[in-house]
Each structure stands twice: as structure tokens, then as C-alpha cells.
Design a protein around this motif. Sequence first.
Motif: not given
Length: 277
Positions: A20-27
Motif C-alpha cells: 500500500y505504501a509503495n502504491d501511495s508513494i507512486e501516486r
Amino acid sequence: MTNDDKKNTVIDFLNRCVEYANDSIERKRKRGENESEINRWEAYRDFTSYASEEITKGDLDDWFNDNKTVPFDLSSEINSLDIEKMNHVERSRWLSAIISPRPLILVSTISSEGIPNLAPMSSVSVISNTPPLIGMSLSTNREGRPRDTLLNLKETGKATLAILPANSYSAEIVNITSKSIPRGESEWGDIEGVTPIFETVTAPKPAIAAIETTFVECHTLPLGAVSELVVLKVDSIIKPDSTNIEEIESIPILSQLSNEIFGGIQSTNWKYEINSD
């Protein structure tokens, strides 16, 4: 819920947090958000990932143990147990608890009369990779009768070692084949859905893999032991066509701890590389 179940639940949760953190960072990067905010998310991700790795490696096992534990440090307090003062059951439990889990392997042999035999063995170990040799301890029963496996090996010189998956069917096979029956009878007929090839030594179908071996020699163990140490040469490894070494390494196998049968420890995603010559 067992301690392993608790660990796996927490590891799964932490890994989901990392995803989830990786996806959030990308967004956030795509939206052009402030770099300091992104750095906070990266710190959270890295800390969570590190926590997951620590649990996976077993560094935090005490967190999941319901019982009070003591530090694993022999230098703190030493309590030496006199092995000679233990009875057979107590001695067996201590040795099994320390040197475990032991793979529970189904050994198939055939007599000179053509009678096939199946027997579960937990005293099997690779003692040499080159040449490929396997050691196995075969004891006599309380009446001093040698195991049929040992007699068959001395007569025909062949054995197939079947590695079983950790499931109730495998445990049932072990339970059936562990019973002592007359030498002229075969355990194969008692196992539903399993038929051997009588001309050769073979393994039951549910095996993960099998090792075909040739008898090399045996040695009587010292100090009055009622066992003989058998040395077998590995001739070939039998596996399903679709199975590779990575899949074999990840499958929990049938193991034994004292008198309990259970699924062996499954490989995890952490590794510690050792530099050796």
C-alpha cells in the motif's frame, strides 16, 4: 491459533502495508506532491518492511510465544543433563527435540522371494554429496528381530526412499506401514489406492519425490546399540515431470518430532548468505 499462524497473519498484514505504501508513494509522485511527504511515506515503508523481515527470520519469536521463554545463551547458565541417567523415552525425547525436525521417509524394499515391504524411517540423512551417499539406522524389535528393510537390503541390495507431503493421507500411510507384520506379508495391500510394481522397488504415488538407492555396506553400532548403520548410494532421483528444484524446496514435507508427525518447516523468503571456500 498457533504461534506460526499468528506470525503469518502479522507478516501478511505488514507486507500488505508495504504494498500500500509503495502504491501511495507512486501516486504522490505522479501528482507532484511535496518531497518531504513522500520521504515520510518511504520511511514508513522501509520500517514496516524491516519489521516483516525480522518476524520472518524468527528474531521476534518471543512476541508470539504464549509461554515465558528464556534467552538462548548457553554462556549465561549451564545445566548439564546426564544422558546415562535418562530412560529410553526421556533420552529419545531430548535428542528428538534438539535434533529436529527429522524428515519421515517411506522406505520401499523387496525380498529375494519377491515380497515388497514399506517402512517409515526418521533416521535418514545425507552423509555425502560426492559421492552421493545416504545413511540410515535400522534397529531390531524388542524380540531382537531385524527389520524386514534391513534383511531385504542385504538380500536384493535396492531401496527406494519416498519423500511424502505433509497431509493426513501421508500420516495414514505411515501409521499403516509402522505396524509389525510377518515377513511373508506386504504392507502394500493395506494402503488404499496404492499398488507397487512387484518386479522392482517402487514408491507410492503421493510422494513428492523419490530416491533410488543401492546398498553399499552396513556397520554394527558400538556400545551395545541394537541398530545397524546402513550406507546407501544414490542412483537416481525420481520427480514429477512438471516439478523443479525451487518447488521441491518450498513444499512442506512429512516430519517427526518425538512421537508427533507434522508438516516440516516451509522455506521462507529470507536468506543469509555464507561466504565459504
